[in-house]
Enzyme design. Structure first.
Site, PDB file in Angstrom:
ATOM      1  N   PHE A   1       1.863  -4.879  50.069  1.00  0.00           N
ATOM      2  CA  PHE A   1       3.088  -4.728  49.893  1.00  0.00           C
ATOM      3  C   PHE A   1       3.746  -4.487  48.487  1.00  0.00           C
ATOM      4  O   PHE A   1       2.885  -4.530  47.471  1.00  0.00           O
ATOM      5  CB  PHE A   1       3.910  -6.292  50.103  1.00  0.00           C
ATOM      6  CG  PHE A   1       3.266  -7.465  49.360  1.00  0.00           C
ATOM      7  CD1 PHE A   1       3.698  -7.676  48.178  1.00  0.00           C
ATOM      8  CD2 PHE A   1       2.266  -8.206  50.031  1.00  0.00           C
ATOM      9  CE1 PHE A   1       2.973  -8.878  47.356  1.00  0.00           C
ATOM     10  CE2 PHE A   1       1.881  -9.233  49.005  1.00  0.00           C
ATOM     11  CZ  PHE A   1       2.191  -9.461  48.010  1.00  0.00           C
TER      12      PHE A   1
ATOM     13  N   HIS B   1       0.467  -5.490  46.012  1.00  0.00           N
ATOM     14  CA  HIS B   1      -0.604  -5.609  46.618  1.00  0.00           C
ATOM     15  C   HIS B   1      -1.031  -4.520  47.219  1.00  0.00           C
ATOM     16  O   HIS B   1      -0.424  -4.053  48.395  1.00  0.00           O
ATOM     17  CB  HIS B   1      -0.533  -6.856  47.483  1.00  0.00           C
ATOM     18  CG  HIS B   1      -1.556  -6.898  48.575  1.00  0.00           C
ATOM     19  ND1 HIS B   1      -1.652  -7.755  49.659  1.00  0.00           N
ATOM     20  CD2 HIS B   1      -3.230  -7.237  48.023  1.00  0.00           C
ATOM     21  CE1 HIS B   1      -2.788  -7.748  50.062  1.00  0.00           C
ATOM     22  NE2 HIS B   1      -3.731  -7.419  49.395  1.00  0.00           N
TER      23      HIS B   1
ATOM     24  N   HIS C   1      -9.236  -9.069  44.578  1.00  0.00           N
ATOM     25  CA  HIS C   1      -9.823 -10.036  45.406  1.00  0.00           C
ATOM     26  C   HIS C   1     -10.650  -9.790  46.730  1.00  0.00           C
ATOM     27  O   HIS C   1     -11.039 -10.640  47.413  1.00  0.00           O
ATOM     28  CB  HIS C   1      -8.492 -11.092  45.942  1.00  0.00           C
ATOM     29  CG  HIS C   1      -7.638 -10.270  46.649  1.00  0.00           C
ATOM     30  ND1 HIS C   1      -6.224 -10.485  46.582  1.00  0.00           N
ATOM     31  CD2 HIS C   1      -7.407  -9.288  47.489  1.00  0.00           C
ATOM     32  CE1 HIS C   1      -5.448  -9.668  47.324  1.00  0.00           C
ATOM     33  NE2 HIS C   1      -6.146  -8.998  48.200  1.00  0.00           N
ATOM     34  N   ASN C   2     -11.273  -8.477  46.637  1.00  0.00           N
ATOM     35  CA  ASN C   2     -12.346  -8.259  47.480  1.00  0.00           C
ATOM     36  C   ASN C   2     -13.273  -7.395  46.634  1.00  0.00           C
ATOM     37  O   ASN C   2     -13.121  -6.257  46.670  1.00  0.00           O
ATOM     38  CB  ASN C   2     -11.792  -7.432  48.549  1.00  0.00           C
ATOM     39  CG  ASN C   2     -11.065  -8.085  49.544  1.00  0.00           C
ATOM     40  OD1 ASN C   2     -10.981  -9.368  49.655  1.00  0.00           O
ATOM     41  ND2 ASN C   2     -10.512  -7.318  50.298  1.00  0.00           N
TER      42      ASN C   2
ATOM     43  N   HIS D   1      -6.751 -16.085  47.214  1.00  0.00           N
ATOM     44  CA  HIS D   1      -6.326 -14.842  47.078  1.00  0.00           C
ATOM     45  C   HIS D   1      -4.822 -14.807  47.524  1.00  0.00           C
ATOM     46  O   HIS D   1      -4.004 -13.922  47.521  1.00  0.00           O
ATOM     47  CB  HIS D   1      -7.194 -13.810  47.569  1.00  0.00           C
ATOM     48  CG  HIS D   1      -6.816 -13.598  49.096  1.00  0.00           C
ATOM     49  ND1 HIS D   1      -7.011 -14.374  50.051  1.00  0.00           N
ATOM     50  CD2 HIS D   1      -6.671 -12.363  49.580  1.00  0.00           C
ATOM     51  CE1 HIS D   1      -6.783 -13.808  51.122  1.00  0.00           C
ATOM     52  NE2 HIS D   1      -6.746 -12.646  51.038  1.00  0.00           N
TER      53      HIS D   1
ATOM     54  N   ALA E   1      -1.971 -16.906  51.013  1.00  0.00           N
ATOM     55  CA  ALA E   1      -1.781 -18.053  51.650  1.00  0.00           C
ATOM     56  C   ALA E   1      -3.091 -18.245  52.785  1.00  0.00           C
ATOM     57  O   ALA E   1      -3.345 -19.112  53.223  1.00  0.00           O
ATOM     58  CB  ALA E   1      -0.410 -18.017  52.254  1.00  0.00           C
TER      59      ALA E   1
END
Length: 398
Positions: A164, A180, A271-272, A327, A329
């Site tokens: 997004f 993101h 975050h990956n 990272h 919710a």
């Protein structure tokens, strides 16, 4: 202590930072903890949930090995955010032109730019690393027979799924841009290729490990070295993709917003990904699958869903969590279940006040499909401190 649960019947324990975890995710964490190279323990962040290959929200310290499926196929996926020098009261009454400007500037889904939009220096730097991957693994065909193939046109593009772009307001009424995205099609291709290669190379031993998706490369092997180069390249590509997207985003919004400047340095975090770090007395290859680095003083971004709050945070350097935090919710239901259980009216209600799509194409991203971001944040108060609280007013989904 923020650790809410511990799994202790595995060779190394699992520390879980939430009570809210489904049985499938718990089983995945146990499978990881049974691998012979896991160092100290496995950590599961407050947004933990079942994932493909490995648990989303897991932090995996490996000595002398890397699991390609734990990194996944959206290699280097992460966040970028920057604060602008304008305030809420300076935004136009209608935010529809703002959303339209973003959608014109940034291709979403499977779309890409019609011409090269990234800086030539960025493209050239990435091309050098890609050539090595192509030479070592020609079957992967990362160049597609053309150095200016899709990977170039996808620099500065969003992708689909939960990716997004948002315009947000913080607690002081200041405007932020946040996005993101990851390594797009090229990262997906690299990830899938090496996941399959790991399975093939471990074919004779797959029956001895709890899940074939956890096949790994041993340090010192050619495949390990090749994967490490390829995954770091894809992580760099993802970082540059977000930088180029933010540059294009700022350019597009200058046409529809009052004059502004970006204030301070942009926050850009994966975050990956996998990184070589030192934890509990050993050098490890630390995989953060749906988790971000939260070293002491380090700034990070924890987004909510398309109708809830997001957070700019500062790491506390919690050693037990391998200096990590959540990272986002985290999903609490699958995309298919979300489509079955919710209607367009539900989506309208849950995104009221946000300028965004409200059609069936984004129904699986409805806020109720995600965990309560406030509870997630409460469960990691020992991992991060909140610096800013953001609420989106415009959201463009992939």
């Amino acid at each position: 202590m923020p650790v809410r649960q511990r799994i202790t019947h595995t060779p190394v324990p699992v520390h879980i930072y939430t009570e809210d975890i489904e049985e499938e995710a718990r089983q995945q964490l146990e499978n990881i903890a049974r691998l012979p190279f896991i160092h100290s323990h496995v950590a599961a962040m407050p947004d933990v949930h079942f994932g493909i290959g490995a648990t989303v929200g897991s932090v995996i310290p490996a000595r002398g090995a890397i699991i390609p499926a734990a990194v996944g196929v959206d290699i280097g996926c992460g966040m970028n955010a920057v604060r602008l020098s304008i305030r809420a009261e300076q935004l136009p009454d209608s935010l529809r032109p703002v959303r339209r400007a973003i959608e014109r500037a940034i291709p979403v889904g499977f779309n890409q730019h019609r011409r090269d939009r990234a800086r030539a220096s960025t493209i050239d730097a990435l091309l050098q690393g890609l050539k090595r991957i192509d030479e070592r693994h020609p079957k992967l065909n990362v160049l597609g027979g053309n150095p200016r193939s899709n990977w170039v046109r996808q620099l500065g593009t969003l992708g689909g799924g939960n990716h997004f772009i948002e315009v947000c307001l913080d607690e002081n009424g200041e405007v932020w841009l946040m996005l993101h995205s990851g390594s797009r099609g090229i990262g997906n291709r690299i990830g899938r290729y090496f996941i399959e290669l790991a399975r093939k190379q471990m074919e004779d031993r797959l029956s001895q490990i709890p899940d074939a998706d956890l096949a790994w490369f041993d340090e010192g092997s050619t495949a390990f070295d090749d994967y490490l180069h390829a995954v770091h390249w894809a992580q760099d590509y993802a970082m540059w993709n977000r930088r180029e997207m933010m540059r294009l985003l700022v350019e597009s919004l200058r046409r529809v917003l009052p004059p502004f400047e970006a204030t301070g340095e942009a926050i850009n975090c994966h975050h990956n990904y996998v990184a070589r770090e030192r934890h509990f007395g050993a050098e490890v290859y630390l995989t953060r699958k749906g988790a971000i680095s939260a070293r002491e003083g380090e700034l990070g971004i924890i987004p909510g869903s398309m109708g809830t709050r997001s957070y700019i945070v500062r790491g506390r350097g919690n050693a037990d969590a391998f200096c990590s935090c959540s990272h986002g919710a985290g999903r609490r239901m699958s995309r298919n279940r979300a489509r079955r259980e919710f209607s367009h009216a539900d989506l309208e209600a849950q995104t009221r006040g946000v300028e965004c799509r409200k059609d069936g194409g984004v129904l699986d991203e409805i806020p109720a499909a995600y965990k309560d971001i406030d509870q997630v944040m409460a469960n990691q108060h020992d991992l991060v401190e909140v610096v800013h609280t953001l609420k989106q007013v415009v959201c463009v989904k992939g």
